[in-house]
Design an enzyme around this catalytic site. Structure first.
Site, mmCIF file in Angstrom:
data_model
loop_
_atom_site.group_PDB
_atom_site.id
_atom_site.type_symbol
_atom_site.label_atom_id
_atom_site.label_comp_id
_atom_site.label_asym_id
_atom_site.label_seq_id
_atom_site.Cartn_x
_atom_site.Cartn_y
_atom_site.Cartn_z
ATOM 1 N N THR A 182 0.847 -1.199 0.000
ATOM 2 C CA THR A 182 0.000 0.000 0.000
ATOM 3 C C THR A 182 0.883 1.250 0.000
ATOM 4 O O THR A 182 1.991 1.223 0.538
ATOM 5 C CB THR A 182 -0.886 -0.028 1.268
ATOM 6 O OG1 THR A 182 -1.858 -1.046 1.090
ATOM 7 C CG2 THR A 182 -1.572 1.286 1.538
ATOM 8 N N VAL A 211 -13.036 -4.394 2.223
ATOM 9 C CA VAL A 211 -12.330 -3.117 2.321
ATOM 10 C C VAL A 211 -11.465 -3.156 3.574
ATOM 11 O O VAL A 211 -11.941 -3.560 4.638
ATOM 12 C CB VAL A 211 -13.320 -1.933 2.401
ATOM 13 C CG1 VAL A 211 -12.570 -0.619 2.554
ATOM 14 C CG2 VAL A 211 -14.209 -1.894 1.165
ATOM 15 N N THR A 233 0.062 1.301 6.743
ATOM 16 C CA THR A 233 0.057 0.138 5.859
ATOM 17 C C THR A 233 0.218 -1.100 6.727
ATOM 18 O O THR A 233 0.680 -1.013 7.861
ATOM 19 C CB THR A 233 1.179 0.236 4.810
ATOM 20 O OG1 THR A 233 1.188 -0.962 4.020
ATOM 21 C CG2 THR A 233 2.549 0.410 5.443
HETATM 22 N N1 ASP Z 1 -3.573 -2.216 4.791
HETATM 23 C C1 ASP Z 1 -3.925 -2.710 3.481
HETATM 24 C C2 ASP Z 1 -5.208 -3.482 3.589
HETATM 25 O O1 ASP Z 1 -5.395 -4.214 4.538
HETATM 26 C C3 ASP Z 1 -2.873 -3.584 2.893
HETATM 27 C C4 ASP Z 1 -1.512 -2.985 2.858
HETATM 28 O O2 ASP Z 1 -1.161 -2.125 3.645
HETATM 29 O O3 ASP Z 1 -0.743 -3.382 1.994
HETATM 30 O O4 ASP Z 1 -5.998 -3.392 2.666
#
Ligand code: ASP
Length: 326
Positions: A182, A211, A233
């Site tokens: 992310t 989501v 993230t």
């Molecule tokens: N936090 C994001 C999610 O759970 C994934 C990520 O940070 O890569 O959608």
């Protein structure tokens, strides 16, 4: 008096393999350069974070925009949020499949709508009505990601756990620190205003419609001039349960330094829910914190002191936890 601008960006926190280090650092540097150039020209923090995140969405390296992880049925579904700390206006979109840069759609929600959040077809139609060209979902899908999804399906067939956590509720930690690319940015502009933005393709092999934290206000993104701006993230479900972005900025409002607050947030995530991830956090005085409890996190900072990028935040350590402050 003019404030010295600051921009922080991140490109995910996980076990970024050695052969992907260069592409992550290149992407981070490009995003910093684009966003900081705007800040130096006197642009608003909101414009800087939108631009920096759009650069990262356009980079196939990251789990945002084209090149994102695929849903269980092989599509890209994107979520993004941005927030203006000067007036608490926010705009978010989730589960969009036909938008190349969801952060631009989120900006339109912030600018053009009395609402804060649109999902799915409604979000796409809103974006189209305000000038965004809708594309076919296949334009966002890479062969690399089709292969990655195949591997996840193979693991599921063999009864091995994967990171999608699409089964019944579980507080079990995912088996590895893979797949958290992310992207996000936080900025302080020369008028003293803060802004934050986060964009993601979510988790690999996610159930369609899922989501995560990234686009949920106060979870993966938040900005308030009276506290701080943050983007997170990592494993989204624990971050959401703790409303961790708001938790972290509130610590700054309570008087803790952003460096300390970032470390505390990741510590809390791990202690309370065995979660993992990373955070960037920027206060209205330009002090910042970066922390993660994953083996690596792609991050970068631009301020009056120059440009700094890294993959391990270094400094304080608690277990796997690492933090850096400025
Ligand atoms: N936090 C994001 C999610 O759970 C994934 C990520 O940070 O890569 O959608």
């Amino acid at each position: 008096m003019k404030t010295q601008p600051v921009l922080l960006v991140h490109g995910g926190a996980w076990a970024i393999p050695d052969d992907m280090v260069e592409s992550h650092q290149r992407g981070i540097s490009r995003a910093l350069a684009a966003g900081y150039a705007l800040l130096q020209q006197g642009a608003r923090a909101l414009d800087a974070v939108e631009t920096a995140v759009a650069v990262l969405e356009d980079d196939d390296t990251f789990d945002a925009g084209r090149g994102s992880f695929l849903t269980r049925d092989g599509r890209v579904q994107l979520d993004a949020l941005l927030m203006d700390g000067s007036n608490l206006r926010a705009g978010g979109v989730a589960c969009v499949e036909r938008i190349r840069n969801p952060i631009h759609a989120a900006r339109l929600v912030l600018d053009k709508s009395p609402h804060v959040y649109f999902v799915g077809i409604g979000a796409e139609e809103f974006a189209r009505a305000h000038g965004i060209k809708l594309i076919d979902n296949s334009q966002l899908v890479l062969d690399r990601e089709r292969q990655r999804l195949d591997q996840a399906h193979q693991m599921a067939l063999r009864g091995l756990p994967d990171e999608s956590f699409s089964g019944p509720p579980s507080d079990q930690e995912p088996p590895s620190y893979t797949s958290h690319d992310t992207v996000g940015a936080v900025a302080l502009d020369s008028f003293g205003n803060l802004a934050a933005a986060t964009s993601t393709g979510g988790t690999l092999n996610k159930t369609p419609g899922r989501v995560g934290d990234s686009s949920i206000i106060g979870c993966g993104c938040y900005a308030d001039n009276l506290s701080a701006a943050t983007s997170l993230t990592g494993w989204g479900e624990p971050i959401m349960k703790l409303v961790l972005g708001k938790w972290a900025v509130d610590r700054v409002a309570d008087g803790f330094a952003p460096g300390r607050s970032a470390q505390d947030a990741i510590d809390y995530l791990h202690r309370r829910l065995n979660g993992h991830g990373g955070i960037i956090l920027l206060g209205p005085d330009g002090r910042y914190g970066i922390a993660h409890n994953t083996p690596r996190m792609a991050w970068g900072v631009s301020n009056a002191g120059g440009v700094q990028t890294g993959l391990n935040a270094g400094g304080v350590q608690t277990g796997l936890f690492r933090g850096v402050a400025g």
